[in-house]
Design an enzyme around this catalytic site. Structure first.
Site, PDB file in Angstrom:
ATOM      1  N   ASP A  17       4.603  -5.115   9.349  1.00 51.07           N
ATOM      2  CA  ASP A  17       3.967  -4.210   8.395  1.00 51.07           C
ATOM      3  C   ASP A  17       4.059  -4.793   6.984  1.00 51.07           C
ATOM      4  OD1 ASP A  17       4.277  -1.483   6.540  1.00 51.07           O
ATOM      5  OD2 ASP A  17       2.729  -1.361   8.060  1.00 51.07           O
ATOM      6  N   TYR A  37       4.412  -0.902  -3.206  1.00 56.89           N
ATOM      7  CA  TYR A  37       3.020  -0.529  -2.962  1.00 56.89           C
ATOM      8  C   TYR A  37       2.221  -0.479  -4.262  1.00 56.89           C
ATOM      9  CZ  TYR A  37       4.426   0.633   1.785  1.00 56.89           C
ATOM     10  OH  TYR A  37       4.905   0.555   3.070  1.00 56.89           O
ATOM     11  N   HIS A  80       2.659   1.524  16.132  1.00 54.96           N
ATOM     12  CA  HIS A  80       2.853   0.684  14.962  1.00 54.96           C
ATOM     13  C   HIS A  80       4.224   0.007  14.997  1.00 54.96           C
ATOM     14  CE1 HIS A  80       2.189  -0.595  10.828  1.00 54.96           C
ATOM     15  NE2 HIS A  80       3.378  -0.129  10.505  1.00 54.96           N
TER      16      HIS A  80
END
Length: 250
Positions: free
Chosen positions: A57, A169, A224
């Site tokens: 990820d 982020y 995921h």
């Protein structure tokens, strides 16, 4: 780490801002070029000039960029559920379904508000992320135990502990000047077909950005967090990939 320590020195990192690592206060301290350099510096401080690099990820995003910026340091690249950065940024723009799935990336661009949302009502939103059916972290046979989840909640509930991770982020788009670069080392991409956050089509498109051996394996029953869902299969795929001789593309 237990799986591969018999033949490798295995190092798992808390990125800056996570756990008990240094957590600079300012957003600019979490730019992707800082995170990429962290990996290089840590590798060198351990006394190595090369490694097999594995990332999942967000760690997968960093792994791609390390391979782009320091190809001489990465003998083989293994990424779990994250496409080449160029594929990711371009796919979001062209496919509203992926933009919706990646809504948290845009939510995190706001100052202070995401931290507030996560912390109110005794970190209820954060608890839901770890346990909800939609995220599938709490699915049957997943490696996260109740004790694991409590450990995460304890760490993130410390004063200021949310800002560092969210700042990662907030600097997502600082990678854009690097995104179109290709990687030149053998690459394994492992993908969970039932990932609720990433369209599986991005995995196949990634192939065009690898100018060497590229292997894609999609696990049909994995989410995921496929290294938690199907650890034995993922470990076997990694063993096979790291042991085989590299075959560069003609």
């Amino acid at each position: 780490m237990r799986e591969f320590k018999s033949e490798y020195r295995v190092v798992a990192l808390d990125l800056r801002g996570y756990g008990e690592t240094d957590a600079p206060a300012h957003r600019e301290n979490y730019k992707l070029d800082c995170l990429i350099t962290d990996i290089k510096d840590i590798l060198e401080s351990l006394g190595y000039s090369k490694c097999v690099l594995i990332g999942h990820d967000w760690g997968g995003m960093i792994a791609w960029l390390v391979a782009i910026c320091y190809p001489e340091m990465v003998t083989k690249l293994i990424v779990v559920n994250f496409p080449h950065p160029s594929v990711f940024t371009e796919y979001i723009v062209r496919h509203p379904s992926q933009m919706i799935k990646s809504a948290n990336y845009y939510f995190f661009q706001m100052p202070w508000f995401p931290e507030l949302i996560f912390s109110i009502n005794d970190f209820k939103v954060l608890k839901n992320i770890f346990t909800s059916h939609s995220s599938r972290i709490g699915k049957k046979n997943c490696g996260l135990t109740v004790e694991d989840i409590e450990a995460y909640l304890y760490v993130f509930s410390q004063p200021g502990a949310l800002t560092g991770p969210i700042n990662h982020y907030r600097n997502l788009f600082s990678c854009l000047p690097l995104q179109h670069h290709e990687v030149t080392m053998p690459t394994l991409l492992v993908w969970g077909e039932k990932d609720p956050f990433m369209e599986v089509e991005m995995a196949e498109i990634t192939r065009i950005y690898v100018k060497n051996q590229f292997r894609l394996t999609v696990l049909s029953e994995a989410s995921h967090w496929l290294q938690e869902d199907q650890p034995d299969i993922v470990n076997k795929l990694i063993w096979t990939f790291v042991k085989e001789e590299s075959r560069k593309r003609e």
